[in-house]
Design a protein around this motif. Structure first.
Motif, PDB file in Angstrom:
ATOM      1  N   GLN A  71     -12.318  -8.129   7.206  1.00  0.00           N
ATOM      2  CA  GLN A  71     -12.565  -8.577   5.723  1.00  0.00           C
ATOM      3  C   GLN A  71     -11.613  -9.111   4.966  1.00  0.00           C
ATOM      4  O   GLN A  71     -10.358  -8.882   5.477  1.00  0.00           O
ATOM      5  N   CYS A  84     -14.315  -7.115  13.639  1.00  0.00           N
ATOM      6  CA  CYS A  84     -15.135  -7.364  12.230  1.00  0.00           C
ATOM      7  C   CYS A  84     -13.410  -7.035  11.195  1.00  0.00           C
ATOM      8  O   CYS A  84     -13.209  -6.108  11.361  1.00  0.00           O
ATOM      9  N   ASP A  95     -13.744  -2.223   9.801  1.00  0.00           N
ATOM     10  CA  ASP A  95     -12.580  -2.634   8.901  1.00  0.00           C
ATOM     11  C   ASP A  95     -12.773  -2.021   7.470  1.00  0.00           C
ATOM     12  O   ASP A  95     -13.775  -1.823   7.058  1.00  0.00           O
ATOM     13  N   THR A  96     -11.479  -1.300   7.270  1.00  0.00           N
ATOM     14  CA  THR A  96     -11.514  -0.778   5.727  1.00  0.00           C
ATOM     15  C   THR A  96     -10.254  -1.217   5.015  1.00  0.00           C
ATOM     16  O   THR A  96      -9.135  -1.323   5.491  1.00  0.00           O
ATOM     17  N   SER A  97     -10.647  -1.526   3.686  1.00  0.00           N
ATOM     18  CA  SER A  97      -9.533  -2.221   3.009  1.00  0.00           C
ATOM     19  C   SER A  97      -9.906  -1.667   1.380  1.00  0.00           C
ATOM     20  O   SER A  97     -11.166  -1.260   1.023  1.00  0.00           O
ATOM     21  N   GLN A  98      -8.688  -1.784   0.693  1.00  0.00           N
ATOM     22  CA  GLN A  98      -9.083  -1.366  -0.828  1.00  0.00           C
ATOM     23  C   GLN A  98      -9.402  -2.259  -1.611  1.00  0.00           C
ATOM     24  O   GLN A  98      -9.055  -3.591  -1.311  1.00  0.00           O
ATOM     25  N   THR A  99     -10.233  -2.344  -2.477  1.00  0.00           N
ATOM     26  CA  THR A  99     -10.535  -3.452  -3.616  1.00  0.00           C
ATOM     27  C   THR A  99     -10.324  -2.846  -4.839  1.00  0.00           C
ATOM     28  O   THR A  99     -10.524  -1.505  -5.142  1.00  0.00           O
ATOM     29  N   LYS A 107     -10.515   6.952   9.493  1.00  0.00           N
ATOM     30  CA  LYS A 107     -10.595   6.919  11.071  1.00  0.00           C
ATOM     31  C   LYS A 107     -11.017   8.214  11.683  1.00  0.00           C
ATOM     32  O   LYS A 107     -12.002   8.326  12.449  1.00  0.00           O
ATOM     33  N   LYS A 162     -10.052   1.297  -5.166  1.00  0.00           N
ATOM     34  CA  LYS A 162      -8.817   1.952  -5.282  1.00  0.00           C
ATOM     35  C   LYS A 162      -8.798   3.333  -5.821  1.00  0.00           C
ATOM     36  O   LYS A 162      -7.960   4.048  -5.146  1.00  0.00           O
ATOM     37  N   THR A 205      -6.598  -8.179  -2.996  1.00  0.00           N
ATOM     38  CA  THR A 205      -6.248  -7.358  -2.108  1.00  0.00           C
ATOM     39  C   THR A 205      -5.559  -8.296  -1.054  1.00  0.00           C
ATOM     40  O   THR A 205      -4.386  -8.234  -0.507  1.00  0.00           O
ATOM     41  N   VAL A 227      -4.356  -0.739   7.908  1.00  0.00           N
ATOM     42  CA  VAL A 227      -5.613  -0.673   7.299  1.00  0.00           C
ATOM     43  C   VAL A 227      -7.016  -0.908   8.346  1.00  0.00           C
ATOM     44  O   VAL A 227      -7.843  -0.553   7.688  1.00  0.00           O
ATOM     45  N   SER A 228      -6.724  -1.504   9.121  1.00  0.00           N
ATOM     46  CA  SER A 228      -7.935  -1.724  10.259  1.00  0.00           C
ATOM     47  C   SER A 228      -7.994  -0.457  11.089  1.00  0.00           C
ATOM     48  O   SER A 228      -7.564   0.255  11.112  1.00  0.00           O
ATOM     49  N   PHE A 229      -9.665  -0.411  11.480  1.00  0.00           N
ATOM     50  CA  PHE A 229      -9.826   0.559  12.431  1.00  0.00           C
ATOM     51  C   PHE A 229     -10.740   0.066  13.524  1.00  0.00           C
ATOM     52  O   PHE A 229     -11.099  -1.224  13.218  1.00  0.00           O
ATOM     53  N   TRP A 261       1.722  -2.455   7.632  1.00  0.00           N
ATOM     54  CA  TRP A 261       0.861  -2.105   6.994  1.00  0.00           C
ATOM     55  C   TRP A 261      -0.153  -1.383   7.984  1.00  0.00           C
ATOM     56  O   TRP A 261      -0.123  -1.677   9.361  1.00  0.00           O
ATOM     57  N   PHE A 277      -6.563   5.943   4.809  1.00  0.00           N
ATOM     58  CA  PHE A 277      -7.067   5.144   5.700  1.00  0.00           C
ATOM     59  C   PHE A 277      -7.029   6.016   7.276  1.00  0.00           C
ATOM     60  O   PHE A 277      -7.979   5.604   8.070  1.00  0.00           O
ATOM     61  N   LEU A 325     -15.696  -1.509   4.983  1.00  0.00           N
ATOM     62  CA  LEU A 325     -15.911  -1.003   3.803  1.00  0.00           C
ATOM     63  C   LEU A 325     -14.676  -1.558   2.969  1.00  0.00           C
ATOM     64  O   LEU A 325     -13.526  -1.600   3.217  1.00  0.00           O
ATOM     65  N   ALA A 326     -15.164  -2.240   1.701  1.00  0.00           N
ATOM     66  CA  ALA A 326     -14.198  -2.674   0.795  1.00  0.00           C
ATOM     67  C   ALA A 326     -14.194  -1.464  -0.452  1.00  0.00           C
ATOM     68  O   ALA A 326     -15.103  -1.379  -1.047  1.00  0.00           O
ATOM     69  N   MET A 364       0.795  -1.300   0.126  1.00  0.00           N
ATOM     70  CA  MET A 364      -0.174  -0.034   0.037  1.00  0.00           C
ATOM     71  C   MET A 364       0.646   1.356  -0.029  1.00  0.00           C
ATOM     72  O   MET A 364       1.806   1.261   0.586  1.00  0.00           O
ATOM     73  N   LEU A 383      -2.259   5.087   2.799  1.00  0.00           N
ATOM     74  CA  LEU A 383      -2.174   4.765   4.470  1.00  0.00           C
ATOM     75  C   LEU A 383      -2.966   6.127   4.846  1.00  0.00           C
ATOM     76  O   LEU A 383      -3.384   6.295   5.724  1.00  0.00           O
ATOM     77  N   ILE A 398     -10.258  -9.536   0.943  1.00  0.00           N
ATOM     78  CA  ILE A 398     -11.013  -9.186  -0.419  1.00  0.00           C
ATOM     79  C   ILE A 398      -9.986  -9.768  -1.602  1.00  0.00           C
ATOM     80  O   ILE A 398      -8.723  -9.715  -1.265  1.00  0.00           O
ATOM     81  N   LYS A 428      -9.461   3.163  18.104  1.00  0.00           N
ATOM     82  CA  LYS A 428      -8.013   3.117  18.165  1.00  0.00           C
ATOM     83  C   LYS A 428      -7.508   1.632  18.416  1.00  0.00           C
ATOM     84  O   LYS A 428      -6.238   1.136  18.750  1.00  0.00           O
TER      85      LYS A 428
END
Lengths: 333, 333
Positions: free
Chosen positions: B49, B47, A126-130, A13, A95, B54, B331-333, B329, A9, A91-92, A1, A6, B51, A30
């Protein structure tokens, strides 16, 4: 990433942290887990997702997409006689999407959660890119309000129960048809709003549902499909009167102008995503139920009745008519 | 949605229903909400995910992908001193994928949940089709085992605390490098398994973490990044000794053969997805902590210490060395 993402993300938050409302168990987003508030009884959970290209169009405004996500989950809790207590979001995120799009999504999410007062803080996620389309999933935690401390299920309806529905049915169908260019509706704009982010049953309905309903379901698959779910799970026959289905003035006018009014009503009753509650209440308690619902300003319509037997039957102006082949959608479990 | 896909979602329910273990609150996956078991204290939720594209490659075996999803969530609960109590699953399932692929995914999910005995029934979720890559999200509900009835957080470490890590670090990094064709590893096959579905901290570690750790985190972002998270949130300085990081025999051999052993160790310590626990325990309680962990058969290594101050510092054979630019990395929150 990359560093840019970064940063992105970190931004998520910061944008999401205010939605925790400062509850201690969210740990300001946190930490890696959250702690839900203690409940004297088993808490209720539901989770539903919203997928770009499946549940919404790529050019839909993202604040309304987020509201749709909240409402499809909230509608489940309310129809089960529960009050929300917290939310988790995954959230996916595509990008290539820009930060303003993300901010718009979170704005919509925040506005809808704020409508619930302090009932529904965000606890984490949780948030990641797709590389694909947006997929957003919301988990809602709720508190059952029934004296049994249990949610009101699809099972439990009894022969003789009256069947009620909140609000109006079919605007989401018309909005979607209009969006697809298939139908011309008098006030398409109003219906389109419903298609994007249908207004669910008001939160205040949780209590009358919890106190009076034998069985209840939110109408997401379609009025007929969901009534059939109630009938199957409760082992009763439900008869619905198509001519008693509550409609908005736009939907009424559209039915009036249709070549075949029954077909038109069937379309509205199988379109889905109405996010209203369909409830079975005993004849004896119906008056109290209606009074409590109406004190909260909720429109309530009697649309049918439960009988001994099984399955769904439908009528129009007192005549039994054939069920359509497609009664709605069915995707959740 | 076509009849074929409706059939498919019926199949998902049938495949998933056994994973409920018959707990009453799952309502056999036939309702719209689930009811969690009652808990005397606030339950903990997490939680995460996974992907396609990814977090895993399109041709990874789907049973291992599902296990990866379970383990990245489980690892969060265990590192926080919590025991799992239930799971919720959302699946955005690619339209073109076949039923055997789906069955393989659910087989992997079921095998990993079964490893937890009756601790982690599936309570519900949501399945929809997507035109994009697979997105799967798991919510785990857990019970904190600490006397405080709270999860062990990133904050709470004190100057003087010893810093421990479970298991080994860096196999997931090597597996991924091997997968990408970047590294030749002695026993690449073993490491690749770790890259696909890293074995998390054993469930039995929840109790010693809950009883003894002042602060704890699971290593998902990378050992250095996660140690820095502990330091920042606990407002202490953490010093880690690179030469004390526990390695598998494959990883040890790879480091031995590297041109620059420090760089090699830094790669292993910033690769992420180890899903081990990093814990801060007082010097006085360290012996009891180690004894309890080892009674459960868990490998435990002291990798550093907490000091007054802030941030992360690292050493190699007693010499302080510079932190790498990329610590992992986030990516989570």
């Amino acid at each position: 990433m990359t560093q840019k993402s970064l940063h992105e993300f970190g931004m998520i938050k910061r944008l999401l942290a205010p939605l925790t409302l400062g509850v201690p168990g969210a740990f300001e987003l946190k930490d890696d887990v959250a702690q839900l508030p203690h409940s004297a009884y088993g808490q209720v959970v539901t989770c539903d997702q919203i997928i770009e290209g499946t549940h919404f169009f790529p050019d839909d405004p993202l604040d309304l997409v987020a509201k749709h996500l909240v409402r499809r989950n909230l509608s489940d809790l309310i129809a089960k006689g529960c009050r929300p207590r917290g939310a988790l979001l995954t959230l996916a995120w595509p990008k290539a999407w820009s930060l303003p799009r993300l901010a718009l999504f979170i704005k919509g999410l925040g506005e809808d959660l704020a409508e619930l007062g302090d009932h529904c803080p965000l606890y984490g996620g949780d948030t990641s890119q797709t590389s694909g389309p947006l997929v957003a999933s919301l988990t809602l935690i709720g508190e059952p309000l029934a004296a049994s401390h249990a949610p009101i299920l699809r099972s439990g309806a009894k022969p003789g129960d009256h069947v009620y529905v909140t609000g109006v049915i079919g605007d989401a169908y018309l909005g979607l048809e209009g969006r697809l260019g298939k139908q011309s509706v008098n006030d398409l704009k109003a219906c389109q709003g419903f298609a994007l982010a249908p207004l669910p049953t008001p939160l205040a309905m949780s209590a009358p549902i919890a106190h009076y309903a034998h069985a209840s379901i939110d109408i997401s698959d379609g009025l007929l499909a969901d009534a059939a779910h109630l009938a199957t799970n409760s082992r009763v026959r439900i008869e619905l009167a198509l001519d008693c289905i509550p409609l908005s003035s736009e939907a009424s006018q559209w039915v009036e102008k249709s070549d075949n009014r029954v077909d038109a009503l069937l379309n509205l009753a199988t379109g889905g995503e109405d996010y209203q509650a369909l409830m079975c209440v005993s004849a004896e308690q119906s008056e109290d139920f209606i009074n409590q619902a109406q004190r909260n300003g909720t429109r309530l319509s009697k649309v049918g009745q439960c009988w001994p037997g099984q399955g769904l039957t439908i009528s129009y102006l007192g005549q039994v008519i054939r069920l359509p082949k497609k009664m709605g959608w069915s995707v959740s479990f």
